[in-house]
Design an enzyme around this catalytic site. Structure first.
Site, short mmCIF file in Angstrom:
data_model
loop_
_atom_site.label_atom_id
_atom_site.label_comp_id
_atom_site.label_asym_id
_atom_site.label_seq_id
_atom_site.Cartn_x
_atom_site.Cartn_y
_atom_site.Cartn_z
N SER A 156 41.89 35.96 28.14
CA SER A 156 42.46 37.27 28.38
C SER A 156 42.20 38.25 27.24
O SER A 156 41.04 38.53 26.92
CB SER A 156 43.96 37.11 28.66
OG SER A 156 44.52 38.27 29.17
N LYS A 213 39.18 34.69 31.78
CA LYS A 213 40.18 35.51 32.47
C LYS A 213 39.97 36.97 32.09
O LYS A 213 40.37 37.40 31.02
CB LYS A 213 41.61 35.09 32.12
CG LYS A 213 42.64 35.93 32.88
CD LYS A 213 44.06 35.61 32.46
CE LYS A 213 45.05 36.45 33.25
NZ LYS A 213 44.92 37.89 33.00
#
Length: 389
Positions: free
Chosen positions: A304, A329
């Protein structure tokens, strides 16, 4: 920050396991989703999510509204709608859970100050004891075996379940409540009763290696992480290299990842992202240190916001990336309030690195592969970068 001691508010975890799935740190029960600010471009410092949240998909909203009109749970209806949507990263939180989520991103948690791992034989071993914590005061040490929590045997259980017991999630335990631990050290077996406390996570730690290399480990992008990195770089020996250790960092506040990028960049693009098809951009602040040799260490647990930072430093030619391919991600979640005060956090778009590459599903491939001995490989790379400079 004010001079008041931060308070850990009571938690309401009817479905608390959902808050530990994505966020890798066993001390922070909150999903680090990579929330982004909705301010037309530049990230506002400390923003947890959009200031003007995007509306959830119609199906989720309609399900929640219809459930409320029928006297049923809007939260449960929204959860069912999300599960049918196929949105891998979507989540629905009660109002209390979302407050705890925000608190975790502030770097606070209620617990006893233990980190643990499960060994191959299923035994739970203490890996770290936080200084100043109830566990430290009781004399518990890294290497001790954790046998039970409040009488429940923990051998063979997932670490996330053990941490939930330590925190008292099932009973909404607050600071000041007690928890009884069964422990083992060599031939000694004993029981220790600890009182939970409100603790900070220390998501940024710094150490100096021989030769002056500074290793800055960031376990999560909680509030203040960027400032902590800047302080560490400012204190590093002049011209000495820096290892930015992002292994196991599952993300957090994108604003803090951008703040960290600003430590090493002199302005310019960090990432682009889309929200419902509208393109936006994140930029670094000017004035960063652009000459100090820099290596970013990554692995499959780098996710992320940590991937966003890694991609920016690599694409901008600012860091050599060492390790193994990151998780992948690259999606953007934004929260919306539902009729009962619960929150649906749903995927609204994806981000790309400065060169236009998406990491979603593919991750960031390091410049140099390394698994065991990755830090030593980073030191070797830094020595070469130092010579070249």
């Amino acid at each position: 920050m004010s001079g008041r001691e931060p308070l850990c508010s009571p938690r309401r975890f009817g479905r608390g396991a959902a808050l530990t799935v994505v966020f890798a740190s066993v001390l922070v029960a909150g999903a680090a989703t990579g929330s982004l600010p909705d301010n037309g471009g530049r990230a506002a410092s400390g923003a947890v999510a959009a200031t003007a949240p995007a509306s959830p998909p119609e199906a989720v909203t309609r399900a929640a509204e219809e459930a409320m009109a029928d006297g049923k749970s809007p939260l449960e209806a929204a959860e069912r709608a999300v599960s049918r949507s196929g949105d891998r990263w979507a989540a629905v939180y009660s109002e209390g859970e979302y407050e705890q989520f925000a608190q975790s991103l502030d770097g606070l948690y209620t617990g006893v100050g233990l980190e643990a791992r499960r060994e191959r034989d299923g035994r739970i071993e203490v890996t770290k004891v936080q200084a100043g914590s109830p566990a430290a005061a009781a004399g518990i040490r890294a290497g001790d075996r954790l046998r039970s929590v409040d009488g429940s045997t923990v051998d063979g259980r997932p670490v996330t379940d053990v941490v939930s017991l330590l925190r008292g999630d099932a009973t909404d335990a607050v600071a000041g409540t007690t928890v009884r631990l069964g422990l083992e050290r060599g031939t000694r077996v004993w029981t220790e009763t600890l009182r939970r406390a409100c603790l900070s996570t220390d998501s940024v730690t710094v150490r100096t290696l021989a030769g002056g290399i500074t290793v800055i480990r960031i376990t999560a992008f909680t509030k203040g992480a960027g400032d902590a990195v800047r302080t560490a770089v400012d204190a590093a020996p002049a011209g000495a290299g820096v290892v930015l250790d992002l292994r196991g960092n599952s993300g957090g506040l994108v604003t803090e990842a951008v703040s960290t990028a600003s430590v090493f960049l002199d302005g310019g693009l960090v990432a682009t992202y889309d929200v419902d098809g509208e393109q936006r951009a994140l930029h670094a602040d000017s004035g960063g240190d652009t000459t100090r040799p820099l290596v970013a260490l990554v692995d499959g647990g780098t996710m992320s916001a940590a991937e966003l930072l890694t991609g920016a430093l690599r694409d901008r030619g600012r860091a050599v990336v060492v390790g193994s391919r990151t998780f992948g991600k690259g999606s953007v979640q934004m929260p919306s309030r539902l009729p009962d005060g619960s929150v649906a956090e749903l995927t609204v778009g994806h981000y790309s690195t400065p060169s236009g590459r998406s990491v979603d599903g593919t991750g960031v491939t390091p410049d140099l592969d390394a698994d065991d001995g990755a830090l030593e490989r980073a030191e070797t790379v830094l020595s070469g970068l130092g010579d070249a400079s």
